[in-house]
Design an enzyme around this catalytic site. Sequence first.
Site, PDB file in Angstrom:
ATOM      1  CB  SER A  56      32.266   0.570 107.719  1.00  0.00           C
ATOM      2  OG  SER A  56      32.634   0.834 106.294  1.00  0.00           O
ATOM      3  CB  SER A  63      29.641   0.973 104.177  1.00  0.00           C
ATOM      4  OG  SER A  63      29.685  -0.505 106.132  1.00  0.00           O
ATOM      5  CE  LYS A  82      35.457   3.145 105.526  1.00  0.00           C
ATOM      6  NZ  LYS A  82      34.124   2.319 105.051  1.00  0.00           N
TER       7      LYS A  82
END
Length: 486
Positions: free
Chosen positions: A152, A176, A76
């Site tokens: 996210s 998330s 990420k």
Amino acid sequence: MIHASLKELAAALAAKSISSVELTRLYLDRIARLNPALNAFVTLDEERSLAAARAADARIAAGQAGPLTGIPIAQKDIFCAQGWRTTCGSKMLENFISPYDATVIVKLEQEAGMVSLGKVNMDEFAMGSSNETSWFGPVRNPWDQTRVPGGSSGGSAAAVAAALAPVATGTDTGGSIRQPAALCNLTGLKPTYGVVSRYGMIAFASSLDQAGPMARSAEDCALMLSAMAGFDEKDSTSLERPAEDYSRCLGQPLKGLKIGLPKEFFGEGCGAEVMAAVQAAIAEYKRLGAEVVEVSLPNSHLSVPAYYVIAPAEASSNLSRFDGVRYGYRAPEYSDLNDMYSKTRAQGFGAEVKRRILIGTYVLSHGYYDAYYLQAQRIRRLIANDFVEAFKQCDVILGPTSPSTAFKRGEKAADPVQMYLSDIYTIAVNLAGLPGMSLPCGFDGQGLPIGMQLIGNYFDEARLLNVAHGYQQATDWHRRTPAGLE
């Protein structure tokens, strides 16, 4: 091979039936073919990935390999990685090259020997539930490319769901990891706050953020968490605890397990098909020998308003460092220092980030701190106490992860409150600092994945993973993959 588990990949590498270089090349070629449509990866460096794979092959040949050595991973883009562009999905950091590695990167790359394929897309500064706020454009859900993958950690979820990577790192501030895992048919785990180091993870809300693994199965998540977790003196919120093998409980029978069902999670507001799939999963747990008890989380309805005071307050403080002075974007034209600050932040941040900074600054301002921020912290304590009482009656808590399956891109973009309610079942876990995970439990009539959430007591990740693993041994939802991506 691209749908193999971590154990299967490790066995293939150990048997020399495939090399890490060949495996890495397999995924890089797949990324080149499929990523233009999905927009999951934002930064790639093939030479760097292949060099890491060659180093992993040398470790394997020398007999120095661990259980994850040579296996590719997607990172990420919130984790600083030395020499890699680290953007946090924002124009503000569009060209920022990190000078150091986050502890999670060190543990997975240097210590475990995993091979980073690249950095994956995310909502800007991890603020969003749909991966539509990224400066680099929205990520598309591999199950239906007209729909969102969740956020996210939407890039992480899409990358693993589309088999662009076997596993990925994610972060979870209010759901998330779990919400995109539910929307993309993955297993995702948010550990107990403080179990995984936050050093080098660009901060959104420091008392809520926690890194965790995203994979297809609980077994893969257990292997990943064993590598990611551990005390870090560089992180003041890291907890000094002995190292754990989080896969140690896998395979233990579920007979006698007490599953708590919060009555607040089974009322109105959840889609009928989602609820039906969760109820079917409960029936499967009963068949496996688990007992079900009703519990109550009476203050859970306050989790969303409390979260959207605390998280923006911490974000307004954390994001003050992005001012155009030391690093990141700087407005090209300005008259003086104050003008540079305001133009840099006006041009460098997206609408959602600005909205949360404004809310956070307001609730921390003189005259409002006591009325909003202090009250939200008191509610946070009540929510945590509710979980303490619930765990006196059960071992784990079960409920839906998201009230709906993946929604269409743009469907909620104009209504922030509707978007915020996407995390209604997940936020309380972050406010309490508990471990929580999402795992696949079915599909709706349109063929979209449905996830259920398991919540454990503090530091009870090993049991939580076994509860998920037991269900996954009895069902095959997690093994299903999106059509049309071969």
